[in-house]
Write a protein that holds these residues in place. Structure first.
Motif: not given
Length: 485
Positions: A54-59, A93-99
């Protein structure tokens, strides 16, 4: 003016630089810090499965990259930069950058970084742990172990897995009917059996487990070689009659089985004789290391009785046991002799009487005459009652009188004799009369059917009657006239 200024600048290049810089408009830089979760996460997966880091980024509009444990760039934003089709960036989702990693391998283990290129740069770390189910390295493990009795057997079960597997050893006891496997040893990849015996010959199993299913096991056969052991049934003797057939048997336990034979006076008995006297048969038992050696001997002669030897040997050693064959004599023939004893009957002959062949009841005769004797002064009346009673008892049997109404001689004599017999022994209670050859006979029989009336009282009575018979009969035969006593 313009030309002179240009020449002036070309003549002074340092001055031109100063002027350019001075003329460039000044822009102040803007620092934007994304709100990212930078705590370290631990993810566990079983080898062969799929996992999401998991990796979540707000901007938005900030470049996001993934770096593998080898510090190799995996992706930029949602584009994969390495040639590994198992890996991709998933953005539900837009803020989700999962590998996403499919078909995970053990070498995929390590720490992955999700980076955001901001000032300062932010990094999200994910620790990936790959579990590997236990496995046995067959090429480095034992398949079959052969040792000689008394040596040390070494059994190897080489295993691998993450985490490190535990190895448990079992003995199956497959030769025992209804037997179940039993745990042996303390565990470990190597099992050692010191001073091994033939009873340790079995199938051993190593069970490998590290908590990651499935657990695995391997069966390893241990073969113990030992010298022969010959066993014959107790008491090591067997009997048979002449000209019969018999079978001698012995059990031979050995591994490997070698030469087995029956000997008679040191000579091997075989089926090569022309008379087909002997027949040797090898019977394989359920136990692998056991056989039965049977010797069949036909048409036993006197020379066939005696000791026989059962011998077994292999490259380790030899053993032998003796069986004694002895003769059984036929049982002797016995003859049963039956002896029959006949008791003679007492016969009283009255030559002057002509009676028919009839039976009378002597008890009634005795009872009636005893009552009639109460009148002592009237003998003729007594005799008449006697014959009336005789005709009454016996005449009813066939409807006609059996005795003549007249009596020759003095009736006192016969009445006295009859009363004497009745009073002397009541066991003689039957009188048989008949007419044969002109003479009248009377038989006094015993009413005891089992013939038990041969006591001393009977003998005394018979002797008395015999004496009286002689006194009466001899004068009668001489003078043909009745005699009165």
């Amino acid at each position: 003016m313009m030309t002179s200024s240009l020449h002036a600048v070309m003549g002074f290049p340092g001055l031109l630089l100063v002027i350019f810089i001075h003329m460039t408009p000044s822009v102040s830089p803007v620092t934007m810090t994304p709100q990212a979760n930078v705590s370290i996460e631990h993810v566990t997966v079983v080898q062969g499965g799929r996992v999401i880091l998991p990796c979540n980024v707000d901007l938005e509009d900030q470049p996001v990259i993934w770096v593998n444990p080898g510090k190799i760039l995996i992706s930029l934003d949602d584009r994969r930069l390495i040639d590994d089709h198992r890996i991709s960036v998933e953005r539900p989702y837009i803020k989700v950058w999962n590998l996403l990693i499919r078909a995970v391998r053990y070498n995929d283990s390590g720490t992955y970084e999700c980076r955001v290129n901001t000032s300062p740069r932010q990094i999200k770390k994910v620790r990936l742990e790959v579990l590997v189910p236990p496995s046995i390295l067959s090429q480095l493990s034992s398949d079959k172990v052969e040792v000689t009795e008394g040596e040390t057997a070494t059994i190897v079960c080489n295993v691998t897995g993450i985490p490190q597997p535990n190895v448990t050893w079992y003995k199956r006891n497959y030769r025992t009917i209804g037997g179940s496997k039993e745990r042996i040893g303390e565990g470990g990849e190597i099992l050692m059996i010191k001073n091994i015996s033939r009873h340790c010959d079995d199938i051993y199993e190593c069970l490998v487990d590290n908590g990651v299913p499935p657990a695995v096991s391997k069966a390893i056969k241990v073969v113990v070689q030992f010298p022969p052991d010959v066993v014959v049934a107790k008491p090591q003797r067997i009997g048979q009659r002449l000209h019969k057939e018999t079978i001698l048997e012995c059990q031979i336990y050995a591994n490997p089985q070698g030469v087995t034979k029956w000997l008679r006076h040191g000579i091997e008995l075989q089926k090569m004789r022309k008379d087909n006297k002997y027949d040797v048969e090898v019977i394989h038992n359920d136990m692998e290391s056991s056989i039965t050696l049977a010797l069949r001997i036909r048409d036993l002669l006197d020379t066939d009785y005696g000791p026989y030897e059962c011998v077994g040997n292999n490259y380790i050693g030899e053993d032998r046991e003796t069986m004694i064959l002895y003769e059984i004599k036929p049982p002797p023939t016995t003859t049963t002799t039956t002896t029959t004893t006949t008791t003679p009957a007492l016969i009283h002959v009255h030559p002057q009487q002509h009676h028919q062949n009839k039976d009378i009841d002597f008890n009634n005769y005795h009872r009636d005459n005893y009552n009639n004797n109460n009148n002592k002064n009237n003998k003729n009346n007594k005799n008449q009652n006697y014959y009336d009673n005789y005709n009454q008892e016996e005449g009813d049997l066939d409807g006609r009188p059996n005795v003549n109404s007249h009596h020759h001689g003095n009736g006192d004599d016969d009445d006295s004799i009859s009363n004497g017999l009745a009073k002397s022994d009541s066991r003689y209670d039957r009188v048989k009369s008949g007419n044969e050859g002109g003479n009248t006979w009377t038989v006094f029989g015993n009413n005891n059917n089992d013939g038990s009336g041969n006591g001393s009282g009977v003998r005394t009575t018979l002797s008395l009657w015999l004496f009286l018979f002689m006194l009466i009969s001899i004068p009668t035969l001489i003078h043909a006239t009745p005699v009165s006593l």
